[in-house]
Write a protein that holds these residues in place. Structure first.
Motif, short mmCIF file in Angstrom:
data_model
loop_
_atom_site.label_atom_id
_atom_site.label_comp_id
_atom_site.label_asym_id
_atom_site.label_seq_id
_atom_site.Cartn_x
_atom_site.Cartn_y
_atom_site.Cartn_z
N MET A 73 13.55 56.36 41.98
CA MET A 73 14.84 56.62 41.39
C MET A 73 15.93 55.83 42.12
N PHE A 74 15.81 55.77 43.47
CA PHE A 74 16.82 55.02 44.22
C PHE A 74 16.77 53.53 43.89
N SER A 75 15.59 53.01 43.69
CA SER A 75 15.49 51.58 43.38
C SER A 75 16.07 51.29 42.00
N LYS A 76 15.87 52.21 41.05
CA LYS A 76 16.44 52.01 39.72
C LYS A 76 17.96 52.12 39.77
N MET A 77 18.47 53.05 40.57
CA MET A 77 19.91 53.19 40.74
C MET A 77 20.48 51.96 41.41
N ALA A 78 19.77 51.42 42.40
CA ALA A 78 20.21 50.21 43.09
C ALA A 78 20.24 49.03 42.12
N THR A 79 19.22 48.94 41.28
CA THR A 79 19.16 47.86 40.28
C THR A 79 20.32 47.99 39.30
N TYR A 80 20.58 49.22 38.87
CA TYR A 80 21.68 49.46 37.95
C TYR A 80 23.02 49.07 38.58
N LEU A 81 23.26 49.54 39.79
CA LEU A 81 24.52 49.23 40.47
C LEU A 81 24.65 47.73 40.74
N THR A 82 23.55 47.10 41.10
CA THR A 82 23.57 45.65 41.32
C THR A 82 23.95 44.94 40.02
N GLY A 83 23.39 45.39 38.92
CA GLY A 83 23.73 44.82 37.61
C GLY A 83 25.20 45.00 37.28
N GLU A 84 25.71 46.19 37.53
CA GLU A 84 27.12 46.47 37.26
C GLU A 84 28.03 45.60 38.13
N LEU A 85 27.69 45.51 39.40
CA LEU A 85 28.49 44.70 40.32
C LEU A 85 28.42 43.22 39.95
N THR A 86 27.25 42.77 39.55
CA THR A 86 27.09 41.38 39.14
C THR A 86 27.94 41.10 37.90
N ALA A 87 27.91 42.03 36.93
CA ALA A 87 28.71 41.85 35.70
C ALA A 87 30.20 41.80 36.04
N THR A 88 30.62 42.71 36.92
CA THR A 88 32.02 42.72 37.33
C THR A 88 32.39 41.44 38.06
N SER A 89 31.50 40.99 38.92
CA SER A 89 31.72 39.75 39.65
C SER A 89 31.82 38.56 38.68
N GLU A 90 30.96 38.53 37.68
CA GLU A 90 31.00 37.46 36.68
C GLU A 90 32.31 37.53 35.87
N ASP A 91 32.76 38.74 35.57
CA ASP A 91 34.04 38.89 34.86
C ASP A 91 35.18 38.31 35.69
N TYR A 92 35.17 38.61 36.98
CA TYR A 92 36.23 38.08 37.86
C TYR A 92 36.16 36.55 37.96
N LYS A 93 34.94 36.00 37.99
CA LYS A 93 34.79 34.54 38.03
C LYS A 93 35.33 33.92 36.75
N LEU A 94 35.04 34.57 35.63
CA LEU A 94 35.55 34.09 34.35
C LEU A 94 37.08 34.13 34.33
N LEU A 95 37.65 35.24 34.79
CA LEU A 95 39.11 35.34 34.87
C LEU A 95 39.69 34.27 35.79
N GLU A 96 39.03 34.02 36.89
CA GLU A 96 39.49 32.99 37.83
C GLU A 96 39.49 31.62 37.14
N ASN A 97 38.43 31.31 36.44
CA ASN A 97 38.37 30.03 35.73
C ASN A 97 39.44 29.93 34.64
N MET A 98 39.65 31.04 33.94
CA MET A 98 40.68 31.05 32.91
C MET A 98 42.06 30.84 33.53
N ASN A 99 42.30 31.48 34.67
CA ASN A 99 43.58 31.31 35.36
C ASN A 99 43.78 29.87 35.82
N LYS A 100 42.71 29.24 36.30
CA LYS A 100 42.82 27.85 36.73
C LYS A 100 43.16 26.94 35.55
N LEU A 101 42.47 27.16 34.43
CA LEU A 101 42.75 26.35 33.24
C LEU A 101 44.17 26.57 32.74
N THR A 102 44.60 27.83 32.76
CA THR A 102 45.96 28.14 32.33
C THR A 102 46.97 27.48 33.24
#
Length: 99
Positions: A1-30
């Motif tokens: 259960m802990f490994s599945k929770m860790a995988t889930y949280l890692t996925g969430e953090l990765t998605a959030t991190s990717e969102d921030y990278k996308l926002l950063e790129n958009m800000n640079k272009l803007t």
């Protein structure tokens, strides 16, 4: 259960991190687009100042053209009046000749 929770949280953090990278790129272009717009605005401002300066240099000549145009209009009116007067004189002269 802990490994599945860790995988889930890692996925969430990765998605959030990717969102921030996308926002950063958009800000640079803007930011780049705003810099381009700033350069364009500076060029437009410079060209407008040049045009205003050239117009100011031409203004005396434009004033002279306006004065000449007014004088031509006045001369044209005088020519019409003179033409009308000469036609009246001619008509009177023809009447006197017929007598």
């Amino acid at each position: 259960m802990f490994s599945k929770m860790a995988t889930y949280l890692t996925g969430e953090l990765t998605a959030t991190s990717e969102d921030y990278k996308l926002l950063e790129n958009m800000n640079k272009l803007t930011s780049l687009k705003y810099l381009e717009m700033k350069d364009i605005a500076i060029n437009i401002s410079r060209n407008l100042k040049d045009l205003n300066q050239k117009y100011a240099e031409l203004q005396p000549y434009l004033d002279q053209i306006n004065v000449i145009e007014e004088q031509v209009a006045a001369l044209e009116q005088a020519a019409y009046k003179l033409d009308a007067y000469s036609k009246k004189l001619e008509a009177k002269y023809k009447k006197l000749e017929k007598r």
